[in-house]
Design an enzyme around this catalytic site. Structure first.
Site, PDB file in Angstrom:
ATOM      1  N   GLY A  54       0.809  -1.197   0.000  1.00 51.86           N
ATOM      2  CA  GLY A  54       0.000   0.000   0.000  1.00 51.86           C
ATOM      3  C   GLY A  54       0.845   1.251   0.000  1.00 51.86           C
ATOM      4  O   GLY A  54       1.950   1.281   0.543  1.00 51.86           O
ATOM      5  N   SER A  55       0.335   2.310  -0.619  1.00 53.00           N
ATOM      6  CA  SER A  55       1.011   3.601  -0.573  1.00 53.00           C
ATOM      7  C   SER A  55       0.845   4.200   0.820  1.00 53.00           C
ATOM      8  O   SER A  55       0.077   3.720   1.644  1.00 53.00           O
ATOM      9  CB  SER A  55       0.428   4.530  -1.640  1.00 53.00           C
ATOM     10  N   GLY A  56       1.578   5.263   1.074  1.00 49.65           N
ATOM     11  CA  GLY A  56       1.556   5.897   2.382  1.00 49.65           C
ATOM     12  C   GLY A  56       2.759   5.551   3.225  1.00 49.65           C
ATOM     13  O   GLY A  56       2.938   6.101   4.318  1.00 49.65           O
ATOM     14  N   HIS A  57       3.623   4.620   2.703  1.00 53.32           N
ATOM     15  CA  HIS A  57       4.833   4.227   3.429  1.00 53.32           C
ATOM     16  C   HIS A  57       6.095   4.752   2.742  1.00 53.32           C
ATOM     17  O   HIS A  57       7.196   4.291   3.043  1.00 53.32           O
ATOM     18  CB  HIS A  57       4.917   2.706   3.524  1.00 53.32           C
ATOM     19  N   LYS A 105       5.724  -8.083   2.447  1.00 51.79           N
ATOM     20  CA  LYS A 105       5.496  -7.847   3.870  1.00 51.79           C
ATOM     21  C   LYS A 105       4.332  -8.719   4.342  1.00 51.79           C
ATOM     22  O   LYS A 105       3.355  -8.911   3.617  1.00 51.79           O
ATOM     23  CB  LYS A 105       5.165  -6.366   4.136  1.00 51.79           C
ATOM     24  N   ASP A 110      -1.514  -8.315   1.116  1.00 49.40           N
ATOM     25  CA  ASP A 110      -0.306  -8.432   0.307  1.00 49.40           C
ATOM     26  C   ASP A 110       0.014  -9.893   0.024  1.00 49.40           C
ATOM     27  O   ASP A 110       0.300 -10.275  -1.115  1.00 49.40           O
ATOM     28  CB  ASP A 110       0.878  -7.787   1.036  1.00 49.40           C
ATOM     29  N   HIS A 215       0.383   0.832   9.760  1.00 54.58           N
ATOM     30  CA  HIS A 215      -0.898   1.359   9.302  1.00 54.58           C
ATOM     31  C   HIS A 215      -1.687   1.954  10.472  1.00 54.58           C
ATOM     32  O   HIS A 215      -2.856   2.275  10.336  1.00 54.58           O
ATOM     33  CB  HIS A 215      -1.742   0.264   8.653  1.00 54.58           C
TER      34      HIS A 215
END
Length: 329
Positions: A54-57, A105, A110, A215
């Site tokens: 996911g984006s945001g990392h 991960k 995922d 998250h």
């Protein structure tokens, strides 16, 4: 919520477009489906390394695409797994006769989507599952989460693949690094997912979340705010109990920011953590401090210790040239 956004629906597309333009010498963006791939062709027979999440990392994972590290990364929507078609397209685009190694991960979405992609892939392939978060025991029902230690796995496998290691060797190396790596984080504040428009979780002004996930998942314990030394000793003690490094053991110490913690504070955390292990006879011979596996705008950090031998040290030091990590080139 105050963020630089035109439209939540277009946020990821516009961000990826800007990232690709800013680093056009290293990477290019594939659309429909989205994935980021390295520009320069790889040597015939090189193992293709594919990761994502996911984006945001950011900069994980797209910021680690390039020479000496990943061949491609698949970004999902914010805190949402990429889709199997992204992973399959990336793998097919980058496979060059050496097979494909997925670095994943340990999060349910995922893992599931990478497994689906792998089943559709018509070439030799394998998977390394990053699970370095020691906030929960190894016997936890879903296993340990993959967090900041994923970067170390990607870097060391990347160096091996670049030097010509085959698929089986890269897989075995990744598993070895994963076993020798442990991380744990602490949150001072929540993060704010743009689509939600408010903090993901509530936390008091005088509270901290020990063992938080990237998250914003609940950790192992919520405590009152305390000194930096007490926080570092708590996190480092759990990591030390898990890895049990011996006196004289060489190690990499990685202090990772979650997006909203100043470098001044991160370097303070590094100083305190290095003292913790130096008192125990551990040789902190390599370091990495900064925002590498973030959680949008969360204030907090994680500590990662990775035990090194001569081979792992050599591979960590090997040249790398990506948007977010580069040396020796």
């Amino acid at each position: 919520m105050k963020k630089f956004i035109n439209s939540i629906d277009n946020l990821l597309d516009e961000s990826l477009s800007g990232f690709a333009k800013a680093h056009a010498d290293i990477i290019q963006l594939n659309t429909q489906p989205h994935f980021v791939r390295r520009n320069k062709p790889t040597a015939p027979g090189k193992v293709a390394l594919i990761s994502g999440g996911g984006s945001g990392h950011e900069p994980l994972h797209s910021g680690f695409v390039g020479s000496g590290m990943l061949d491609a990364a698949c970004p999902g929507q914010v805190f949402t797994s990429p889709t199997p078609d992204q992973m399959l397209a990336a793998a097919q685009a980058m496979e060059n006769g050496g097979g494909v190694l997925f670095i994943v991960k340990n999060y349910a979405g995922d893992v599931m989507n990478f497994e689906i992609a792998a089943e559709m892939l018509d070439c030799p392939h394998d998977t390394v599952l990053a699970c370095d978060d020691v906030a929960f025991p190894k016997t936890h029902s879903t296993g340990r989460r993959g967090v900041a230690g994923t970067l170390i796995v990607e870097k060391i496998i990347g160096a091996a693949a670049e030097s010509g290691a085959d698929l089986a060797a890269c897989k075995a190396l990744g598993d070895r690094v994963n076993i020798a790596t442990a991380s744990m984080g602490v949150a001072l504040t929540s993060c704010t997912v743009p689509a939600l428009g408010k903090p993901t979780f509530d936390i008091g002004e005088n509270e901290i979340e020990m063992g938080v996930g990237i998250h914003g998942e609940r950790g192992r314990e919520r405590l009152t705010m305390r000194s930096a030394t007490e926080i570092v000793d708590y996190l480092s003690g759990i990591i030390d109990d898990d890895l049990k490094p011996q006196k004289g053991q060489s190690a990499l110490l990685h202090i990772n920011g979650f997006g909203a913690t100043p470098l001044m504070e991160l370097h303070l955390i590094y100083e305190l953590a290095s003292r913790f292990w130096e008192k125990r006879g551990v040789n902190i011979c390599r370091s990495l401090v900064g925002n590498y596996t973030t959680s949008l705008d969360m204030a907090g950090c994680s500590i990662t210790l990775s035990l090194l031998d001569e081979e792992l040290l050599r591979l960590w030091d090997a040249p790398v040239h990506t948007a977010a990590l580069r040396w020796g080139c």
